[in-house]
Design a protein around this motif. Structure first.
Motif, PDB file in Angstrom:
ATOM      1  N   ARG A 173      -5.344   7.164  -4.600  1.00 52.89           N
ATOM      2  CA  ARG A 173      -4.320   7.634  -3.662  1.00 52.89           C
ATOM      3  C   ARG A 173      -2.924   7.658  -4.289  1.00 52.89           C
ATOM      4  O   ARG A 173      -1.943   7.945  -3.620  1.00 52.89           O
ATOM      5  CB  ARG A 173      -4.294   6.735  -2.437  1.00 52.89           C
ATOM      6  CG  ARG A 173      -5.535   6.852  -1.598  1.00 52.89           C
ATOM      7  CD  ARG A 173      -5.362   6.068  -0.347  1.00 52.89           C
ATOM      8  NE  ARG A 173      -6.511   6.243   0.539  1.00 52.89           N
ATOM      9  CZ  ARG A 173      -6.627   5.684   1.706  1.00 52.89           C
ATOM     10  NH1 ARG A 173      -5.677   4.898   2.164  1.00 52.89           N
ATOM     11  NH2 ARG A 173      -7.691   5.883   2.445  1.00 52.89           N
ATOM     12  N   LYS A 174      -2.844   7.356  -5.553  1.00 54.79           N
ATOM     13  CA  LYS A 174      -1.560   7.328  -6.252  1.00 54.79           C
ATOM     14  C   LYS A 174      -0.985   8.735  -6.347  1.00 54.79           C
ATOM     15  O   LYS A 174      -1.688   9.683  -6.672  1.00 54.79           O
ATOM     16  CB  LYS A 174      -1.761   6.741  -7.644  1.00 54.79           C
ATOM     17  CG  LYS A 174      -0.488   6.472  -8.382  1.00 54.79           C
ATOM     18  CD  LYS A 174      -0.776   5.783  -9.699  1.00 54.79           C
ATOM     19  CE  LYS A 174       0.493   5.500 -10.452  1.00 54.79           C
ATOM     20  NZ  LYS A 174       0.217   4.814 -11.718  1.00 54.79           N
ATOM     21  N   ARG A 175       0.307   8.878  -6.058  1.00 49.09           N
ATOM     22  CA  ARG A 175       0.988  10.171  -6.130  1.00 49.09           C
ATOM     23  C   ARG A 175       2.074  10.105  -7.195  1.00 49.09           C
ATOM     24  O   ARG A 175       2.729   9.083  -7.356  1.00 49.09           O
ATOM     25  CB  ARG A 175       1.654  10.519  -4.800  1.00 49.09           C
ATOM     26  CG  ARG A 175       0.692  10.753  -3.660  1.00 49.09           C
ATOM     27  CD  ARG A 175       1.449  11.109  -2.421  1.00 49.09           C
ATOM     28  NE  ARG A 175       2.227   9.918  -1.994  1.00 49.09           N
ATOM     29  CZ  ARG A 175       2.944   9.850  -0.904  1.00 49.09           C
ATOM     30  NH1 ARG A 175       3.048  10.886  -0.117  1.00 49.09           N
ATOM     31  NH2 ARG A 175       3.591   8.766  -0.578  1.00 49.09           N
ATOM     32  N   ASP A 191       0.833  -1.209   0.000  1.00 53.05           N
ATOM     33  CA  ASP A 191       0.000   0.000   0.000  1.00 53.05           C
ATOM     34  C   ASP A 191       0.864   1.253   0.000  1.00 53.05           C
ATOM     35  O   ASP A 191       2.096   1.179  -0.051  1.00 53.05           O
ATOM     36  CB  ASP A 191      -0.988  -0.013   1.179  1.00 53.05           C
ATOM     37  CG  ASP A 191      -0.300   0.058   2.532  1.00 53.05           C
ATOM     38  OD1 ASP A 191       0.935   0.180   2.581  1.00 53.05           O
ATOM     39  OD2 ASP A 191      -1.010  -0.001   3.547  1.00 53.05           O
ATOM     40  N   GLU A 192       0.229   2.438   0.071  1.00 50.04           N
ATOM     41  CA  GLU A 192       0.962   3.704  -0.034  1.00 50.04           C
ATOM     42  C   GLU A 192       1.910   3.953   1.131  1.00 50.04           C
ATOM     43  O   GLU A 192       2.804   4.782   1.062  1.00 50.04           O
ATOM     44  CB  GLU A 192      -0.011   4.887  -0.165  1.00 50.04           C
ATOM     45  CG  GLU A 192      -0.907   5.104   1.036  1.00 50.04           C
ATOM     46  CD  GLU A 192      -2.193   4.282   0.999  1.00 50.04           C
ATOM     47  OE1 GLU A 192      -2.989   4.416   1.928  1.00 50.04           O
ATOM     48  OE2 GLU A 192      -2.398   3.500   0.058  1.00 50.04           O
TER      49      GLU A 192
END
Length: 147
Positions: A59-61, A45-46
């Motif tokens: 939530r991808k950056r 996960d992030e």
């Protein structure tokens, strides 16, 4: 005619063989071969934690490659000033040519060699000096007496 030790060794050998067979059967029963590929996958996960669910694409950056620093940051190439320290000679051996100066501000003992002296010094003399870092630690350089 079998002796007791032969019979005992044969029993131990049979016992090991049986345990090995049980372990093999247990592995076959719990092996992931019956699972699909999606069930065997793990995701990150992030926050860098493992999870069984795929990460949320919202939530991808975006990360700029130039912002990633893998090594130690380079020091700014500015004029380096040598700070003058003041201290008292706590030990000095004239015959061996080295001693130690106790810094008055930090109370740290700093090594001094006779080659770094601008004038002769003795124990309990008040001195001013600069510090140079060496692989073995800090050394006092440009050592001279003060009043």
């Amino acid at each position: 005619m079998e002796t007791f030790s032969k019979r005992e060794k044969e029993n131990q050998r049979q016992k090991k063989k049986k345990e090995k067979q049980e372990k093999r059967e247990k592995r076959k029963a719990t092996s992931p071969k019956g699972q699909s590929l999606d069930q065997m996958l793990a995701y990150v996960d992030e926050n860098g934690n493992l999870s069984s669910a795929p990460p949320d694409p919202r939530r991808k950056r975006q990360v700029n490659e130039e912002d990633i620093s893998i090594s130690v940051p380079k020091q700014e190439a500015g004029p380096q000033q040598e700070v003058i320290h003041h201290g008292i000679v706590s030990f000095f051996n004239d015959s061996k040519g080295y001693g130690f100066i106790r810094d008055l501000q930090t109370q740290v003992s700093i090594f001094v060699h006779i080659n770094a002296l601008l004038e002769p010094i003795g124990e309990q003399d008040k001195v001013s000096f600069a510090i140079s870092m060496t692989p073995k630690g800090p050394n006092a350089i440009d050592v001279k007496k003060t009043a």
